[in-house]
Design a protein around this motif. Structure first.
Motif, short mmCIF file in Angstrom:
data_model
loop_
_atom_site.label_atom_id
_atom_site.label_comp_id
_atom_site.label_asym_id
_atom_site.label_seq_id
_atom_site.Cartn_x
_atom_site.Cartn_y
_atom_site.Cartn_z
N GLN A 95 0.81 -1.22 0.00
CA GLN A 95 0.00 0.00 0.00
C GLN A 95 0.84 1.27 0.00
OE1 GLN A 95 -3.52 -0.03 -0.29
NE2 GLN A 95 -3.07 2.09 -0.79
N GLN A 96 1.93 1.28 0.77
CA GLN A 96 2.76 2.49 0.83
C GLN A 96 3.42 2.79 -0.52
OE1 GLN A 96 6.33 2.11 3.29
NE2 GLN A 96 6.11 -0.11 3.28
N TYR A 97 3.79 1.73 -1.25
CA TYR A 97 4.38 1.93 -2.58
C TYR A 97 3.32 2.40 -3.58
CZ TYR A 97 8.38 -0.59 -0.65
OH TYR A 97 9.45 -0.97 0.12
N ILE A 98 2.12 1.82 -3.48
CA ILE A 98 1.02 2.26 -4.34
C ILE A 98 0.70 3.72 -4.08
CG2 ILE A 98 -1.45 1.95 -4.82
CD1 ILE A 98 -1.05 -1.04 -4.22
N ASP A 99 0.65 4.11 -2.79
CA ASP A 99 0.37 5.49 -2.43
C ASP A 99 1.36 6.45 -3.08
OD1 ASP A 99 -1.68 4.57 -0.89
OD2 ASP A 99 -0.71 4.91 1.04
N ASP A 145 -7.79 4.62 -0.11
CA ASP A 145 -7.13 4.14 1.10
C ASP A 145 -5.84 4.87 1.44
OD1 ASP A 145 -8.97 2.19 1.79
OD2 ASP A 145 -8.11 0.72 0.43
N SER A 146 -5.39 5.75 0.60
CA SER A 146 -4.09 6.39 0.80
C SER A 146 -4.08 7.27 2.04
CB SER A 146 -3.71 7.23 -0.42
OG SER A 146 -2.53 7.96 -0.16
N SER A 147 -3.00 7.15 2.80
CA SER A 147 -2.83 8.03 3.97
C SER A 147 -2.58 9.46 3.54
CB SER A 147 -1.65 7.53 4.81
OG SER A 147 -0.46 7.52 4.03
N LYS A 148 -2.16 9.65 2.29
CA LYS A 148 -1.88 11.01 1.79
C LYS A 148 -3.17 11.79 1.54
CE LYS A 148 2.42 9.49 -0.44
NZ LYS A 148 3.36 10.21 0.41
N ILE A 149 -4.28 11.08 1.32
CA ILE A 149 -5.57 11.75 1.10
C ILE A 149 -6.15 12.21 2.43
CG2 ILE A 149 -7.92 11.43 0.27
CD1 ILE A 149 -5.90 11.58 -1.96
N GLY A 150 -5.98 11.41 3.49
CA GLY A 150 -6.53 11.75 4.79
C GLY A 150 -8.04 11.78 4.75
#
Length: 845
Positions: A73-77, A117-122
């Motif tokens: 997921q972190q790489y996809i993000d 699901d990205s943490s960057k979107i929040g």
């Protein structure tokens, strides 16, 4: 490589990749997602992965890079955040039972506009936008895939279309028609959008209203088609498309929102220092998104605005109840996003527990509002649906300490399913049965240290050291031999082991099946959960308004059907909070029925821009339903705000500061109505003095005579202040200064009448310019002031006089200077030659 040299597995990869040429393909192989060929080379560079190769001994080894599946997921993000698409290909059959190559399929395509699901979107909204064109009409549809919100509108031109895309802060655009080269360059080069093309139209009567015009249906249908094509699943959380008109809200373009620091500080790009930051006392993720939406789109419907104001007043009147309400809101999770996780099939036990916890708080929120018992709260109370049957289902089914995985068991409550309870009984009592067998065999054999152990290979076994082998009973059978010991089994132990392992396997499988059934049941409540989320978000934003109004001493603005605008002791909300209440100097603004325009003069740094922004921000806050920073405010209803504040250029599109200035001014004079608000700061300063002054005066006259909008116009052209004598609806105001022994103090107070000086040198002194430089500037200034000034009549020339002054009619007869001027080839002259020629002409005159 030829097909003969490609393995079946690589052929499968190439076949899948051919369908997704514009995406990084993550190809599941065991515990890794692998990338090959150009994908591997590029991803290795972006993600800092080790670049290896497949068939490294071959003539043309295949570049390869991989990421662990559990950390993918972190790489996809990272890839998506940089504007790339990622296609995820999973194994869709059990490798143990597969014949030949394990079958793989793409299960989801993650793009900048569809990432959820990205943490960057929040907790912010992430809008995917689609555009369509039919004749001269454009349509725009947008969706937040994470929450299911879905909208569509139509626009008259491409410029308006781009403005709406900018306002939505979209990163990806679905194109439904053939773009021109110029349009594509604007969208990709200037706006930095990822373009995705879609021809198919989904005609879903449940989601797309038949009353929409054809171009709107196509835009919404192509957006739906793209979402279904990339997400590859039924998305039951998608809401029916809502049609809206730009004119239904207070119209503001992206430049206006930026110059007024509405959603972020224009200088830093951060939330801090913006109106969004100031008003954010929300306690829920849904409230935070709704607050941003309200700032982005203030209302023009007085009834709706005053409905919001009444709720804010109730929350102000009931301090203790509001405090209890805030505590209850703190226990509310993001049920909009939780509902979408159910729709995406990504729900985990913790998600359902958070949902149950939220539903558990709803009765408390409702009880607090009912206790207040004010009519303004009735619609909100009616919308607080606690969905008790869903809360009961989750509470009874999901264990409170359930783990994150849905395949490892221990997620379903004991007592919920009889079969599961029986399996658990076998596992629990089996441990006791094994202890009894161990004690019995130890006593019979006389082996004092005899014990039963377990591992995955041998299962349950008796551990017997070599020194005790002579005492092993005959009914023991050997399972394994070690250096210093032997492992034995018995029929009785094998029977218990079989029951326990069967119970363990069947228990985990049954728990998974039960969880899936519960998740399907939760799907039935998604629309009710979304309605509940909207009500809670509305309550949250309005209580936030109340908290800010109380803490910052704001007042409820009143709206009038007349054209009068009165703000007594108004403040710039954000500047005041940053500076502190004690140091901020308020200003009143009065634009009565007769006065539509204020011409503001005064030095730089004295507060002209703040005064103008203050009015814009107060209008926006008022039309959101918020209270405003003033002692009193009576406002007309505005339909649009146009601004030109601060120097800015657009280097990407090759536009200078002055060009941007003129474009923004042009938008205002063409689109503004008498119900609009115009804020112009230093218009015309980007060109030569007389050019700029002429343009500024002409714009003032045009707004005054043709539009009649309420306008604040700040300028350094003191000559323009004479316009108050000829323009009936314009008045002069200036920023007061205090001058003592050559030292100037800016009072930041607006007073009637024009300013008498610019104080530019004093501003330079404040900026720390060298004394020698300042003294020289003062000498030059006095010299210039002693020269012949532009005739005062220039400020009030009529068109016919201006036309004459534009011609060389200074001469009553042929003058030698004209003859010499006619011979000059000005296009081939150097600057020095031109200066010399000008000097000669001057002498002749």
């Amino acid at each position: 490589m030829t097909k003969e040299k490609i393995s079946p597995g690589m052929q499968q990869y190439l076949d899948i990749k051919a369908d997704y040429p514009d995406a990084f393909l993550l190809f599941r192989m065991g515990d890794f997602y692998e990338l090959f060929y150009d994908d591997a080379v590029e991803a290795a560079q972006i993600l800092e992965l080790a670049l290896t190769s497949r068939n490294r001994n071959a003539e043309n080894p295949i570049p390869m890079a991989g990421v662990p599946y559990h950390a993918a997921q972190q790489y996809i993000d990272t890839l998506v955040d940089l504007g790339h698409k990622v296609a995820v290909a999973e194994q869709v059959e059990d490798p143990k039972t597969a014949v030949g190559v394990v079958k793989r399929e793409v299960v989801q395509i993650i793009t900048p506009g569809t990432v959820v699901d990205s943490s960057k979107i929040g907790s912010e909204s992430n809008f995917l936008v689609a555009i369509e064109r039919q004749g001269v009409t454009y349509a725009l549809s947008y969706m937040d895939v994470a929450t299911g919100q879905f909208f569509v509108t139509s626009l008259d031109d491409f410029t308006s279309l781009c403005g709406e895309i900018r306002n939505l802060r979209s990163r990806e655009l679905v194109i439904g028609y053939q773009l021109s080269e110029e349009e594509e360059q604007i969208l990709t080069g200037q706006m930095n959008l990822l373009l995705s093309y879609e021809d198919a139209v989904v005609d879903d009567v449940q989601l797309i209203d038949a009353s929409l015009i054809e171009v709107e249906k196509n835009a919404a249908g192509k957006l739906l088609s793209y979402v279904f094509r990339t997400q590859l699943r039924d998305l039951v959380h998608l809401q029916k498309v809502q049609h809206y008109e730009i004119k239904d809200y207070l119209q503001m373009d992206y430049a206006t929102k930026s110059s007024l620091d509405l959603l972020e500080n224009a200088r830093t790009g951060k939330k801090h220092g913006s109106l969004y930051w100031l008003l954010d006392e929300t306690k829920t993720a849904m409230g935070l998104r709704l607050l941003r939406s309200w700032i982005d789109r203030p209302l023009i419907d007085r009834t709706k605005i005053e409905s919001r104001q009444r709720v804010v007043q109730v929350f102000l009147d009931y301090f203790f109840e509001r405090s209890d309400l805030i505590e209850s809101l703190k226990g509310v999770y993001d049920i909009e996003r939780l509902a979408s996780r159910v729709s995406f099939g990504k729900t985990l036990p913790k998600d359902l527990l958070q949902l149950a916890h939220t539903l558990e708080n709803v009765p408390a929120i409702k009880a607090i509002l009912e206790q207040i018992n004010e009519p303004a709260l009735a619609p909100l109370i009616a919308g607080l649906d606690a969905i008790p049957e869903l809360h009961a289902l989750i509470s009874e089914a999901i264990a409170p300490d359930a783990q994150g995985s849905i395949t490892d068991g221990d997620i379903i409550q004991t007592g919920f399913d009889a079969t599961l309870d029986q399996y658990r009984l076998v596992m629990r009592e089996g441990t006791g049965w094994i202890a009894e067998i161990e004690a019995k065999e130890r006593e019979k054999s006389g082996i004092n240290n005899l014990k039963i152990d377990y591992n995955k290979k041998d299962g349950y076994y008796f551990h017997v050291t070599n020194s005790n082998l002579d005492n092993v009973p005959d009914h023991f059978f050997r399972k394994a031999t070690l250096k210093n010991s032997e492992r034995y089994g018995t029929e009785e132990l094998a029977k218990i082991e079989g029951q326990m392992l069967e119970a363990r396997d069947k228990s985990a499988h049954l728990e998974y099946e039960i969880f899936m059934r519960i998740r399907q049941e939760v799907e039935k409540y998604i629309s009710r959960l979304q309605r509940l989320a909207r009500i809670i978000a509305t309550i949250d934003v309005l209580q936030s308004f109340a908290v800010v109004a109380e803490n910052q001493r704001y007042v409820c603005p009143h709206f009038t059907d007349s054209r009068q605008l009165t703000i007594e002791q108004g403040r710039h909300a954000v500047v005041e909070k940053v500076m502190g209440k004690q140091t901020y100097i308020p200003n009143s603004i009065l634009l009565d029925e007769v006065t539509n325009m204020q011409l503001i003069t005064g030095p730089n740094m004295s507060g002209k821009s703040t005064y103008m922004r203050q009015l814009g921000m107060i209008v926006i806050m008022a039309q959101m339903g918020s209270y405003v920073p003033a002692e009193h405010a009576t406002l007309p209803m505005f339909d649009a705000i146009f601004t030109r504040i601060g120097a800015a250029d657009d280097l990407v599109s090759g536009q200078s500061t002055f060009m941007v200035e003129m474009m923004e001014a042009n938008k205002a004079v063409r689109l503004a109505s008498k119900h609009s608000l115009i804020l112009f700061d230093e218009l015309g300063r980007g060109t030569a003095t007389y050019d700029g002054m002429a343009l500024a005066q002409s714009i003032i006259e045009y707004i005054h005579d043709r539009i009649g909008a309420k306008t604040l116009f700040a300028t350094h052209y003191h000559e323009l202040t004479d316009l108050s004598e000829t323009l009936a609806h314009l008045e002069n105001v200036h920023v007061s200064t205090l001058e003592n022994d050559g030292q100037v103090t800016f009072l930041h107070k607006i007073a009637p009448g024009p300013a008498d000086k610019s104080y530019g040198i004093h501003v330079a002194r404040i900026a720390g310019m060298p004394d020698e430089l300042l003294k020289r500037a003062d000498t030059i200034l006095k010299s210039l002031e002693n020269q012949v000034q532009l005739p005062q009549e220039m400020a009030q020339v009529t068109p016919s006089e201006a036309e004459r002054l534009g011609q060389l009619e200074l001469f009553t007869e042929q003058h030698p200077a004209l003859e010499q001027l006619a011979t000059l080839d000005v296009y081939s002259m150097t600057p020095l030659e031109a200066m010399n020629a000008l000097a000669e002409l001057k002498k002749l005159l």
